[in-house]
Scaffold this motif. Structure first.
Motif, PDB file in Angstrom:
ATOM      1  N   ASN A   1     -35.288  17.587  70.466  1.00  0.00           N
ATOM      2  CA  ASN A   1     -34.651  17.861  71.754  1.00  0.00           C
ATOM      3  C   ASN A   1     -34.021  16.602  72.349  1.00  0.00           C
ATOM      4  O   ASN A   1     -32.922  16.646  72.908  1.00  0.00           O
ATOM      5  CB  ASN A   1     -35.673  18.442  72.738  1.00  0.00           C
TER       6      ASN A   1
ATOM      7  N   GLY B   1     -30.962  15.690  70.271  1.00  0.00           N
ATOM      8  CA  GLY B   1     -29.897  16.646  70.576  1.00  0.00           C
ATOM      9  C   GLY B   1     -29.229  16.364  71.911  1.00  0.00           C
ATOM     10  O   GLY B   1     -28.003  16.433  72.034  1.00  0.00           O
TER      11      GLY B   1
ATOM     12  N   ASP C   1     -27.083  26.247  71.392  1.00  0.00           N
ATOM     13  CA  ASP C   1     -28.467  25.854  71.122  1.00  0.00           C
ATOM     14  C   ASP C   1     -29.269  27.116  70.863  1.00  0.00           C
ATOM     15  O   ASP C   1     -28.705  28.215  70.755  1.00  0.00           O
ATOM     16  CB  ASP C   1     -29.052  25.013  72.276  1.00  0.00           C
TER      17      ASP C   1
ATOM     18  N   THR D   1     -34.875  25.812  72.369  1.00  0.00           N
ATOM     19  CA  THR D   1     -34.454  24.416  72.469  1.00  0.00           C
ATOM     20  C   THR D   1     -34.678  23.934  73.905  1.00  0.00           C
ATOM     21  O   THR D   1     -34.571  24.725  74.848  1.00  0.00           O
ATOM     22  CB  THR D   1     -32.955  24.289  72.101  1.00  0.00           C
TER      23      THR D   1
ATOM     24  N   THR E   1     -22.657  26.823  77.535  1.00  0.00           N
ATOM     25  CA  THR E   1     -23.753  26.826  76.557  1.00  0.00           C
ATOM     26  C   THR E   1     -24.053  28.254  76.132  1.00  0.00           C
ATOM     27  O   THR E   1     -24.204  29.147  76.966  1.00  0.00           O
ATOM     28  CB  THR E   1     -25.043  26.202  77.136  1.00  0.00           C
TER      29      THR E   1
ATOM     30  N   SER F   1     -26.867  30.330  74.023  1.00  0.00           N
ATOM     31  CA  SER F   1     -28.210  30.212  73.433  1.00  0.00           C
ATOM     32  C   SER F   1     -28.474  31.407  72.533  1.00  0.00           C
ATOM     33  O   SER F   1     -28.329  32.559  72.952  1.00  0.00           O
ATOM     34  CB  SER F   1     -29.274  30.141  74.535  1.00  0.00           C
TER      35      SER F   1
ATOM     36  N   TYR G   1     -27.231  22.499  68.214  1.00  0.00           N
ATOM     37  CA  TYR G   1     -28.493  21.854  67.804  1.00  0.00           C
ATOM     38  C   TYR G   1     -29.694  22.742  68.080  1.00  0.00           C
ATOM     39  O   TYR G   1     -29.632  23.678  68.867  1.00  0.00           O
ATOM     40  CB  TYR G   1     -28.660  20.497  68.480  1.00  0.00           C
ATOM     41  N   GLU G   2     -30.772  22.434  67.374  1.00  0.00           N
ATOM     42  CA  GLU G   2     -32.057  23.097  67.592  1.00  0.00           C
ATOM     43  C   GLU G   2     -33.151  22.038  67.610  1.00  0.00           C
ATOM     44  O   GLU G   2     -32.967  20.931  67.102  1.00  0.00           O
ATOM     45  CB  GLU G   2     -32.321  24.164  66.529  1.00  0.00           C
TER      46      GLU G   2
END
Length: 528
Positions: free
Chosen positions: A287, A290, A315, A319, A334, A336, A363-364
């Motif tokens: 995290n 990221g 994400d 995350t 964003t 998710s 990212y994760e």
């Protein structure tokens, strides 16, 4: 206790004889099912790219898969030697193949191997393709109809093409094109970088990219430099594990390393240790890495006037939330999605390929990062290059990456996350996982550590802002913004629990996460 079935993550299991193990028979069956499925698509002269990692029997399983496809009159691009998984994703797109296969068990212990399938967009298969393919593979009951079951020579096939340096060069040039501040590298080319591929596939390309982009002080951990499927120097070849950094940390202290990188065996994930101003080494979480990359990429694009109005970051639901706050500040949307990078790739496909939006970063929390539009899976090569460039960028300003992280916390709040797993093995374990999920679903808690539960999302039925596949996951939002999620692992016999919180100070965030963690562990009868 059951046959090794092809699931949403492909095949993954212990190497050995039998229908519940990874061996040439289970690999041949999966490949025969894939060949049958490809034929049904009616594509003219279809092709499949095959790559493999450094694990035991990876090369043999790759050759087995190639033989089955060639016997089914499907063209095969086979890498000459071990290669990172992200290069496989790139090659599928570059060769305009219908599918890709990578033989890897990622960061599992050495006794494991696995088999993952990618589709024509370069991402791992998702529904509806995944379900149709799974059905095709799992319907095969007669092994006598499978070609090359006892091995076959790959000599003499016109439809076999070997991939090597030419594909590497194309991929590396694309990776280097993602550099955002080459002048920072030029000024800080002596940045001390320590890198370990953990006996995997990463060394050839990561070292090469760093060298070609201008870093002149890269130190590779000698004991872990060469591919070795027994992973002799680590308990688990997983950059999330502290033990993976032991030898790299020793080397960093000898060469005064500014940054330490560790990629997993198939080089799709990267872990990072950074040096603080006090000279101590600090291991970043996925995290934190990221959030740092999100801020670096988005702010750099904005400064260059290259940040499009319709930009988006992807994400996962579990995350940490700092990346979202950073994106929001810069006007970046964003999105998710579910846990697993294949779902991040699916959103890129939906929003960029088939929509009118511009992907900037995905990212994760489990050390997976991606930017650029030429790979559709997490990429340890791209991430390694950008992490070193980011370290050079901040060093030029008299800052360490740790200083940069503290600055983000001051601006966006002190975010703290925790992940723990409850291992439940065998048939009894599978039943225990199911009953725990049912209990939490049917009798959910109203308070956690004295905080009221404001919302519960059951992803088997939850309808959010974007359409997601159904997932056996429960997500609890607490009244003051903390959250936790619980789901069964897709690849291992365990329940995974994710917790996140944010506060005005590091100490308060730490206290909050400890209280939440303790309460949730007690509720789930967790014993360390």
């Amino acid at each position: 206790y059951k046959d090794l079935h092809f699931g949403t993550g492909g095949l993954r299991g212990i190497i050995g004889a039998g229908t519940n193990r990874m061996n040439r028979y289970t690999v041949a069956k999966a490949t025969k099912g894939l060949a049958n499925y490809i034929k049904k698509q009616g594509e003219k002269d279809p092709s499949v790219v095959i790559a493999y990692d450094s694990r035991r029997f990876s090369k043999e399983f790759a050759q087995e898969a190639a033989g089955v496809l060639l016997k089914n009159d499907i063209k095969v691009y086979l890498f000459e030697d071990v290669r990172p998984t992200p290069e496989l994703s790139f090659a599928v797109r570059e060769t305009k193949s219908i599918a890709g296969i990578v033989i890897t068990a990622s960061h599992n212990p050495p006794e494991y191997n696995g088999y993952k399938v990618y589709w024509k967009d370069g991402g791992q298969v998702v529904d509806p393709v995944a379900s149709e393919l799974m059905k095709e593979i799992n319907s095969i009951s007669d092994f006598s109809n499978i070609e090359c079951l006892h091995g076959c020579s790959l000599d003499g096939f016109d439809k076999l093409k070997i991939l090597g340096e030419e594909m590497d060069k194309k991929y590396i040039e694309k990776v280097k094109s993602l550099s955002l501040n080459p002048q920072a590298i030029e000024k800080q080319k002596d940045l001390s970088v320590v890198y370990t591929p953990l006996h995997g596939t990463g060394n050839k390309l990561v070292s090469r990219v760093l060298r070609e982009i201008g870093f002149e002080n890269v130190h590779v951990v000698k004991e872990q430099e060469k591919p070795d499927g027994s992973f002799p120097t680590v308990k688990y070849p997983n950059p999330e594990e502290d033990g993976s950094f032991e030898l790299a940390l020793k080397l960093a202290k000898e060469v005064d390393g500014d940054i330490i990188l560790a990629t997993d065996p198939d080089c799709d994930r990267v872990g990072v240790m950074i040096k603080t101003s006090a000279g101590e080494y600090y291991k970043l979480t996925g995290n934190q890495t990221g959030a740092l990359l999100a801020h670096y990429i988005i702010s750099s694009l904005q400064k260059k006037g290259m940040l499009k109005e319709n930009s988006f970051l992807v994400d996962t639901i579990v995350t940490g939330k700092m990346g979202q706050k950073i994106a929001e500040k810069y006007g970046v949307e964003t999105v998710s999605t579910l846990t697993g990078f294949k779902y991040i790739a699916q959103q890129i496909k939906n929003l960029e390929d088939e929509g009118d939006k511009k992907f900037v970063f995905g990212y994760e929390e489990s050390y997976g990062f991606l930017t650029g539009s030429f790979v559709r899976d997490k990429d340890g090569v791209i991430a390694s290059m950008l992490l070193c460039e980011m370290a050079a960028f901040y060093k030029e300003q008299g800052m360490t990456l740790y200083d940069a992280l503290m600055k983000l916390y001051e601006e966006y709040g002190y975010h703290k996350e925790e992940l723990f797993s409850i291992v439940m093995e065998g048939k009894e374990g599978a039943l225990a996982i199911r009953s725990t999920m049912e209990r939490m679903r049917n009798n959910p808690p109203e308070t956690i550590a004295g905080l009221n539960v404001a919302e519960i999302r059951d992803y088997l039925v939850y309808e959010g802002p974007i359409k997601l596949p159904k997932e056996n996951m429960l997500y609890f939002i607490l009244e003051e913004g903390s959250w936790f999620a619980i789901r069964p692992s897709g690849t291992e016999p365990k329940l995974k629990v994710y917790i996140g919180t944010v506060s005005d100070s590091a100490s308060e965030a730490q206290k909050k996460i400890e209280r939440l963690s303790s309460h949730i562990k007690s509720m789930l009868s967790y014993n360390e």
